[in-house]
Every structure is written in C-alpha cells, then in structure tokens.
Motif scaffolding. Structure first.
Motif, short mmCIF file in Angstrom:
data_model
loop_
_atom_site.label_atom_id
_atom_site.label_comp_id
_atom_site.label_asym_id
_atom_site.label_seq_id
_atom_site.Cartn_x
_atom_site.Cartn_y
_atom_site.Cartn_z
N LEU A 92 -37.81 -57.50 32.78
CA LEU A 92 -37.27 -58.29 31.69
C LEU A 92 -35.99 -59.00 32.13
O LEU A 92 -35.23 -58.49 32.96
CB LEU A 92 -36.97 -57.40 30.48
N VAL A 93 -35.75 -60.19 31.58
CA VAL A 93 -34.54 -60.95 31.86
C VAL A 93 -33.48 -60.54 30.85
O VAL A 93 -33.69 -60.63 29.65
CB VAL A 93 -34.81 -62.47 31.76
N SER A 94 -32.30 -60.09 31.33
CA SER A 94 -31.26 -59.61 30.43
C SER A 94 -30.57 -60.76 29.72
O SER A 94 -30.44 -61.86 30.25
CB SER A 94 -30.21 -58.82 31.21
N CYS A 95 -30.09 -60.47 28.52
CA CYS A 95 -29.36 -61.46 27.73
C CYS A 95 -27.90 -61.51 28.17
O CYS A 95 -27.49 -60.82 29.10
CB CYS A 95 -29.45 -61.13 26.25
N ASN A 117 -25.15 -57.24 28.59
CA ASN A 117 -25.98 -56.22 29.20
C ASN A 117 -25.85 -54.85 28.54
O ASN A 117 -26.61 -53.94 28.84
CB ASN A 117 -25.65 -56.09 30.69
N LYS A 134 -26.59 -52.35 26.03
CA LYS A 134 -27.60 -52.17 24.98
C LYS A 134 -27.67 -50.71 24.59
O LYS A 134 -27.42 -49.81 25.40
CB LYS A 134 -28.96 -52.68 25.43
N SER A 150 -33.21 -58.29 26.02
CA SER A 150 -33.88 -58.83 27.20
C SER A 150 -35.25 -59.37 26.82
O SER A 150 -35.82 -58.98 25.79
CB SER A 150 -33.99 -57.78 28.31
N ARG A 182 -39.13 -61.47 28.45
CA ARG A 182 -39.99 -61.84 29.57
C ARG A 182 -41.13 -62.69 29.04
O ARG A 182 -41.69 -62.41 27.96
CB ARG A 182 -40.55 -60.61 30.26
N CYS A 196 -32.07 -66.18 27.20
CA CYS A 196 -31.93 -65.08 26.25
C CYS A 196 -30.49 -64.97 25.77
O CYS A 196 -29.56 -65.00 26.58
CB CYS A 196 -32.38 -63.80 26.96
#
Length: 199
Positions: free
Chosen positions: A47-50, A53, A55, A91, A93, A109
């Motif tokens: 997954l691509v993080s927003c 980071n 969370k 995150s 994807r 994101c």
C-alpha cells in the motif's frame, strides 16, 4: 377457456418478460457505466502511505471493485476519488485486473481522500482500489473526470441484469421450453384418457 389458451399465455408472458429485460439493459447502457461494489479485506501488501505515516493499531481495509459494464466501449482517462466522510485514510493501492491497463499516473493519498488517475477500462475490465482507513471510517467513491460521460453506480438490480442478461434470457427460454413440453404432455395424456372413455 380454450385448451390452447394457456400455451399462448405462457408464450406472451415470457415474451413480455424478455422484452422488459432487454429494454432495461439497453436503457442502462445508453451511457457507459462503471459499476462498483465494496468488500472488506483482511490485509493488503504494497500500500502507498498517505501524508501522515502515524496510524492507529485499529485499521481496516476496504476494497472497491470498479468494473466497466460496456461490452464495446473503451473508457479512457478516468479519474476516481475515495473520500473519508468520517475517519481518516492511511494508505491506498490501485491494481488493474486484466484486460484493464494500469494507470500512467500513480495514486495520491491524503488523510481525507485518495485520488486515482488516468485509468483505462477496456470493455468488461476492472480495477481494485484498496483503502486502509481507521476502523469505522465512512468512505465514498466519486467520479472526478473522464474522457466521455460515464455513470458511476453501485451494484443494483439493473447492473445485475446487464451483467447476466444472456444467462437470464437463456433460463427463461429453458423454463418456457419445459412449460410447453409439460403442457403438451398433459394435453396428450388428456386426449388418451378421453379416447379410452369413448371406447
């Protein structure tokens, strides 16, 4: 009632139902349609993080399955956005399901929303959009832009009829055939019985 009337009524009834199904499909597909459904997924890799980071421990992954229901229209330059109306997105994807083509522009994101750009949907193709958000987040999918006007709609009875039109019409045909065979069988049995009584 005439003995042949039930046969005509069955044929007329099935013809009307078949016409209604075909009419619904034609009307639904007047404009290209992207159908989506939402499922929960246990976990997803890559997954691509927003932008943030940090969370919480309690997160859940929601998967949007977005599919082009058109059988002859390529949908290009489609951009979608998932908003977090409640909660935060951590995150995301995007993954193309063949024969869809991966987007040229990577997804973006943010804590409040995620954006997916330049998606190309071949007829019948789909994309998977995975969103990792805070537990209990309320997410909504929206169409940002496309090269042609598109209907973006959640799975409903009309989209089901479009997807399964051939199967529905084939089932109706089989049921009609069985009903007609049953009708003619009962009619011939009745004729044999009358012949025996006359003898």
């Amino acid at each position: 009632m005439n003995k042949t009337e039930p046969t005509y009524l069955i044929v007329i009834g099935v013809s009307v139902i078949s016409w209604i199904i075909t009419h619904i499909v034609d009307r639904t597909l007047e404009k290209p349609i992207l159908e989506y459904r939402v499922i929960s997924v246990d976990s997803v890799k890559d997954l691509v993080s927003c932008e943030d980071n940090l969370k919480p421990k309690e997160v859940e992954v929601t998967r949007y399955i977005v599919k082009n229901l058109s059988i002859n229209k390529l949908l290009e330059k489609v951009s979608l956005m998932v908003r977090a109306d409640v909660g935060k997105i951590f995150s995301v994807r995007m993954r193309a399901v063949e024969p869809a083509v991966s987007a040229d522009t990577p997804e973006k994101c943010y804590l409040t929303h995620a954006e997916f750009y330049n998606m190309k949907f071949h007829p019948g193709a789909a994309f998977l959009l995975d969103i990792q958000a805070s537990t209990g987040a309320k997410l909504s999918l929206r169409l940002q832009e496309s090269s042609t006007p598109i209907n973006l709609t959640k799975t409903n009875y009309e989209t089901c009829i479009v997807k399964y039109e051939t199967e529905i019409l084939l089932t109706i045909f089989i049921i009609l055939s069985l009903l007609l065979l049953l009708h003619f069988f009962l009619k011939s049995e009745g004729s044999k019985k009358e012949d025996k009584e006359d003898a």
